[in-house]
Write a protein that holds these residues in place. Structure first.
Motif, mmCIF file in Angstrom:
data_model
loop_
_atom_site.group_PDB
_atom_site.id
_atom_site.type_symbol
_atom_site.label_atom_id
_atom_site.label_comp_id
_atom_site.label_asym_id
_atom_site.label_seq_id
_atom_site.Cartn_x
_atom_site.Cartn_y
_atom_site.Cartn_z
ATOM 1 N N SER A 166 -10.410 6.506 -0.008
ATOM 2 C CA SER A 166 -8.876 6.496 0.134
ATOM 3 C C SER A 166 -8.305 5.032 -0.444
ATOM 4 O O SER A 166 -7.319 5.131 -0.911
ATOM 5 N N TYR A 167 -9.424 4.101 -0.377
ATOM 6 C CA TYR A 167 -8.966 2.708 -0.807
ATOM 7 C C TYR A 167 -9.213 2.380 -2.203
ATOM 8 O O TYR A 167 -9.519 1.240 -2.571
ATOM 9 N N GLY A 168 -10.041 3.359 -2.668
ATOM 10 C CA GLY A 168 -10.446 3.110 -4.254
ATOM 11 C C GLY A 168 -11.868 2.640 -4.442
ATOM 12 O O GLY A 168 -12.098 1.980 -5.246
ATOM 13 N N ARG A 194 -6.948 -5.241 -0.905
ATOM 14 C CA ARG A 194 -6.708 -3.692 -1.112
ATOM 15 C C ARG A 194 -5.841 -3.491 -0.062
ATOM 16 O O ARG A 194 -4.740 -2.514 -0.282
ATOM 17 N N CYS A 195 -6.370 -3.490 1.163
ATOM 18 C CA CYS A 195 -5.783 -3.016 2.468
ATOM 19 C C CYS A 195 -4.354 -3.509 2.548
ATOM 20 O O CYS A 195 -3.404 -2.895 2.738
ATOM 21 N N GLU A 196 -4.384 -4.772 2.337
ATOM 22 C CA GLU A 196 -3.006 -5.595 2.546
ATOM 23 C C GLU A 196 -2.074 -5.126 1.626
ATOM 24 O O GLU A 196 -0.778 -4.786 1.721
ATOM 25 N N ASP A 197 -2.507 -4.881 0.263
ATOM 26 C CA ASP A 197 -1.528 -4.405 -0.741
ATOM 27 C C ASP A 197 -1.053 -3.028 -0.469
ATOM 28 O O ASP A 197 0.014 -2.623 -0.638
ATOM 29 N N ILE A 198 -1.874 -2.190 -0.013
ATOM 30 C CA ILE A 198 -1.547 -0.625 0.267
ATOM 31 C C ILE A 198 -0.635 -0.809 1.506
ATOM 32 O O ILE A 198 0.316 0.046 1.476
ATOM 33 N N ASP A 199 -1.044 -1.418 2.478
ATOM 34 C CA ASP A 199 -0.235 -1.714 3.643
ATOM 35 C C ASP A 199 1.115 -2.083 3.267
ATOM 36 O O ASP A 199 2.350 -1.546 3.758
ATOM 37 N N GLN A 251 2.817 -1.905 0.426
ATOM 38 C CA GLN A 251 3.526 -0.844 -0.278
ATOM 39 C C GLN A 251 4.107 0.302 0.493
ATOM 40 O O GLN A 251 5.192 0.858 0.379
ATOM 41 N N ASP A 252 3.202 0.853 1.572
ATOM 42 C CA ASP A 252 3.619 1.783 2.365
ATOM 43 C C ASP A 252 4.787 1.312 3.149
ATOM 44 O O ASP A 252 5.664 2.169 3.601
ATOM 45 N N TRP A 253 4.760 0.142 3.779
ATOM 46 C CA TRP A 253 5.762 -0.355 4.442
ATOM 47 C C TRP A 253 7.008 -0.389 3.603
ATOM 48 O O TRP A 253 8.047 0.130 4.216
#
Length: 182
Positions: free
Chosen positions: A49-51, A74-79, A81-83
């Motif tokens: 899920s995180y690539g 990557r986790c921080e970036d996706i979080d 974007q989701d936020w």
């Protein structure tokens, strides 16, 4: 975050194959490959899920610290974007979106030493207050009918309360520079 899960998974992968923990993981690995639900399946899904599906396929990484750094980022970036997507879609957070654009801690959280004041400001920013705009939302009152109890003509939202309502003009004049409200 999921860093601790991945760290532990990487730790297991480097264990002696005769250790019981590694043998349990090996059993779970085969179950995960058959799409059975288990801890290893969760790790697999997390990586994909995180690539980072190739890390699961390879069952390891070359440079663990570099990988963990990339995974954390990557986790921080996706979080973030989701936020951002979630607050843009929420009508309740309309005011919040007008002054909050970055997924970072705000300075007021550190510079306001009085916990009660910090809490009040946080609640105001998050629309967790008792202005009519929120009370009406809870009571299912139409937005255009959530008027200020004092002015009676304007919707009592955060902007009206802070910069427009005549009830608070003396306080506003004392604490807020006039170019914000006149």
């Amino acid at each position: 975050m999921f860093i601790r899960i991945i760290k532990y998974w990487l730790h297991i992968l480097t264990m002696d194959r005769r250790r019981y923990v590694y043998q349990c993981y090996e059993y779970q690995y085969h179950r995960a490959m058959d799409n059975h639900q288990c801890w290893a399946t969760s790790v697999k899904n997390l990586l994909y899920s995180y690539g980072f599906g190739e890390v699961w396929i390879n069952q390891g990484v070359g440079n663990e610290s570099l990988f963990l750094k990339c995974f954390r980022k990557r986790c921080e970036d996706i979080d973030a974007q989701d936020w951002s997507a979630n607050i843009q879609e929420s009508p309740k957070l309309k005011t919040y979106c007008s002054f909050k654009s970055m997924f970072v801690s705000e300075k007021y959280l550190y510079c306001i030493e009085e916990p009660h004041l910090r809490n009040v400001l946080s609640r105001f920013r998050l629309s967790a207050h008792n202005l009519h705009i929120e009370m009406g939302r809870r009571n299912k009152t139409q937005r255009d009918q959530r008027n200020c109890f004092y002015c009676k003509t304007s919707v009592e939202d955060e902007l009206h309360f802070l910069l427009c309502c005549q009830l608070y003009s003396n306080i506003r004049d004392k604490y807020i520079p006039t170019y914000y409200h006149h």
